[in-house]
Design a protein around this motif. Sequence first.
Motif, PDB file in Angstrom:
ATOM      1  N   SER A  95       1.028  -1.345  -0.010  1.00  0.00           N
ATOM      2  CA  SER A  95      -0.076   0.049  -0.071  1.00  0.00           C
ATOM      3  C   SER A  95       0.803   1.396  -0.140  1.00  0.00           C
ATOM      4  O   SER A  95       0.453   2.433  -0.536  1.00  0.00           O
ATOM      5  CB  SER A  95      -0.977  -0.019   1.258  1.00  0.00           C
ATOM      6  N   TRP A 102      -4.014   6.938  -2.811  1.00  0.00           N
ATOM      7  CA  TRP A 102      -5.135   6.381  -2.437  1.00  0.00           C
ATOM      8  C   TRP A 102      -5.743   7.487  -1.286  1.00  0.00           C
ATOM      9  O   TRP A 102      -7.001   7.677  -1.325  1.00  0.00           O
ATOM     10  CB  TRP A 102      -4.753   5.058  -1.282  1.00  0.00           C
ATOM     11  N   ALA A 105      -7.597   9.786  -3.507  1.00  0.00           N
ATOM     12  CA  ALA A 105      -8.954   9.243  -4.142  1.00  0.00           C
ATOM     13  C   ALA A 105     -10.022   9.149  -2.734  1.00  0.00           C
ATOM     14  O   ALA A 105     -11.151   9.576  -3.047  1.00  0.00           O
ATOM     15  CB  ALA A 105      -8.803   7.653  -4.522  1.00  0.00           C
ATOM     16  N   ILE A 106      -9.761   8.801  -1.753  1.00  0.00           N
ATOM     17  CA  ILE A 106     -10.486   8.701  -0.463  1.00  0.00           C
ATOM     18  C   ILE A 106     -10.854  10.269  -0.033  1.00  0.00           C
ATOM     19  O   ILE A 106     -12.027  10.125   0.287  1.00  0.00           O
ATOM     20  CB  ILE A 106     -10.020   7.899   0.643  1.00  0.00           C
ATOM     21  N   ALA A 114     -13.647  -0.889  -4.398  1.00  0.00           N
ATOM     22  CA  ALA A 114     -12.458  -1.237  -4.546  1.00  0.00           C
ATOM     23  C   ALA A 114     -12.332  -0.895  -6.153  1.00  0.00           C
ATOM     24  O   ALA A 114     -10.931  -0.558  -6.612  1.00  0.00           O
ATOM     25  CB  ALA A 114     -12.177  -2.644  -4.152  1.00  0.00           C
ATOM     26  N   ASP A 116     -13.420   1.149  -8.364  1.00  0.00           N
ATOM     27  CA  ASP A 116     -13.038   2.355  -8.699  1.00  0.00           C
ATOM     28  C   ASP A 116     -11.820   3.059  -8.192  1.00  0.00           C
ATOM     29  O   ASP A 116     -11.135   3.769  -8.703  1.00  0.00           O
ATOM     30  CB  ASP A 116     -14.469   3.419  -8.028  1.00  0.00           C
ATOM     31  N   TRP A 117     -11.281   2.572  -7.117  1.00  0.00           N
ATOM     32  CA  TRP A 117     -10.162   2.895  -6.537  1.00  0.00           C
ATOM     33  C   TRP A 117      -8.978   2.380  -7.550  1.00  0.00           C
ATOM     34  O   TRP A 117      -8.009   3.176  -8.045  1.00  0.00           O
ATOM     35  CB  TRP A 117      -9.849   2.261  -5.137  1.00  0.00           C
ATOM     36  N   PHE A 120      -8.560   4.269 -10.425  1.00  0.00           N
ATOM     37  CA  PHE A 120      -8.241   5.550 -10.282  1.00  0.00           C
ATOM     38  C   PHE A 120      -6.443   5.723 -10.782  1.00  0.00           C
ATOM     39  O   PHE A 120      -6.368   6.621 -11.109  1.00  0.00           O
ATOM     40  CB  PHE A 120      -8.545   5.858  -8.749  1.00  0.00           C
ATOM     41  N   TRP A 160      -8.768  -1.373   4.636  1.00  0.00           N
ATOM     42  CA  TRP A 160      -9.753  -1.102   3.737  1.00  0.00           C
ATOM     43  C   TRP A 160     -10.092  -2.453   2.819  1.00  0.00           C
ATOM     44  O   TRP A 160      -9.158  -2.837   2.303  1.00  0.00           O
ATOM     45  CB  TRP A 160      -9.527   0.040   2.986  1.00  0.00           C
TER      46      TRP A 160
END
Length: 383
Positions: A95, A102, A105-106, A114, A116-117, A120, A160
């Motif tokens: 990660s 991340w 995005a968040i 997940a 979509d992430w 991204f 997550w």
Amino acid sequence: MLFKQIPGNQLVKKQLIKSVKQGRISHAQLFSGSSGSAKLALAIAYARYINCEKREAIDSCGKCNSCIKYNSLSHSDLHLTFPVLKLKGAKTAVSDDFVALWREAILKNPYLSANDWVDFFNTDNKAGNPGYIYKDEANLLNKKLLLKNFESPYRIVLIWMPELMNKEASNKLLKLLEEPPAGTVFLLASQSPFKLLPTVYSRLQHIRINDFSISNMLEFFKKDNVDPEKIKTIHQIVGSDLGKMIQLLQVDSNEGVFFNHFKLWMRFTYKSDVVNISRWLEDISVMGRNYQKLFLSYAIKIIRECIIFNFASKSLLKQNEKEQAFISKFAPFINGQNTVVIVEELEKAIHAINRNANSKILLFDLSLKMAKFLKKEYRFAIE
């Protein structure tokens, strides 16, 4: 992320705040909820409240050093773990390699999925791989937890989508949960908790997060002065998925784009115009898998509106002027014989895209089926 910024789930918020005030913070907690729910947002707000230096009665202060760092999810005692892809040439997949993206995005949309992430940060993710949490992640986490907390009483490990851990990573996490380091709290935000190893699941305190209601969504967007009627219209497409609703509202005139794509699609399929269907597929394929799923959900909405137009009170219809004009001409092609099968095929297509189907082949096949469903003797032509 503050509790007050998250709509709904008031009882859950009260329980979380109470656990901190009473000093009864479980070392391993599982926030589970459906796609687009507040599971991750509430886990972040809870982590923030745990380490807030000047806690208020019902929320974090938002002003202390800890809260300021949580504004950017960059607190030194907040360890973030989430699904990633093993990219070409990379020896490991952790990660930390993607943490800046991340966070971006968040912070933009804490309710995203997940898929979509991963889309991204990896625009070549045409197969729709949701990413995974590998053993490399678990090894790195073990090393991090050997160190002392940097500045706060509690060190938060936020995981997550833990259901996307591979078996090796799950087993390593299990050992950490069995012998948790002092001052460490594990918060897991999951969409499919039943996919976790039973031994891992059994060691977690389970917190069920409710779906958003339409009133929750209206409350959430009130601060942005979004037209309530627009929220209600999009709610018909995405249901309780706040993440998808945010995505739709972040893209200008998305409803118009959906409408234009749908109108062209129906025109080409009715005429069995394979050349233009192929061109249409080229246009929609570059929009990405998430757009395709939302578009198909929009198509289901239009089909249902046609049924209302044909068989119920026109006062129940909820469309803009362009949609209304189109539906008045298109509705005669939708009837009791083909409605169910059309909706079933659209729902199957959404499910198939979720399971990484090749969208071009899938949508071409769906177009041919639609041509067959619509080819009846009617008085009107699709314009």
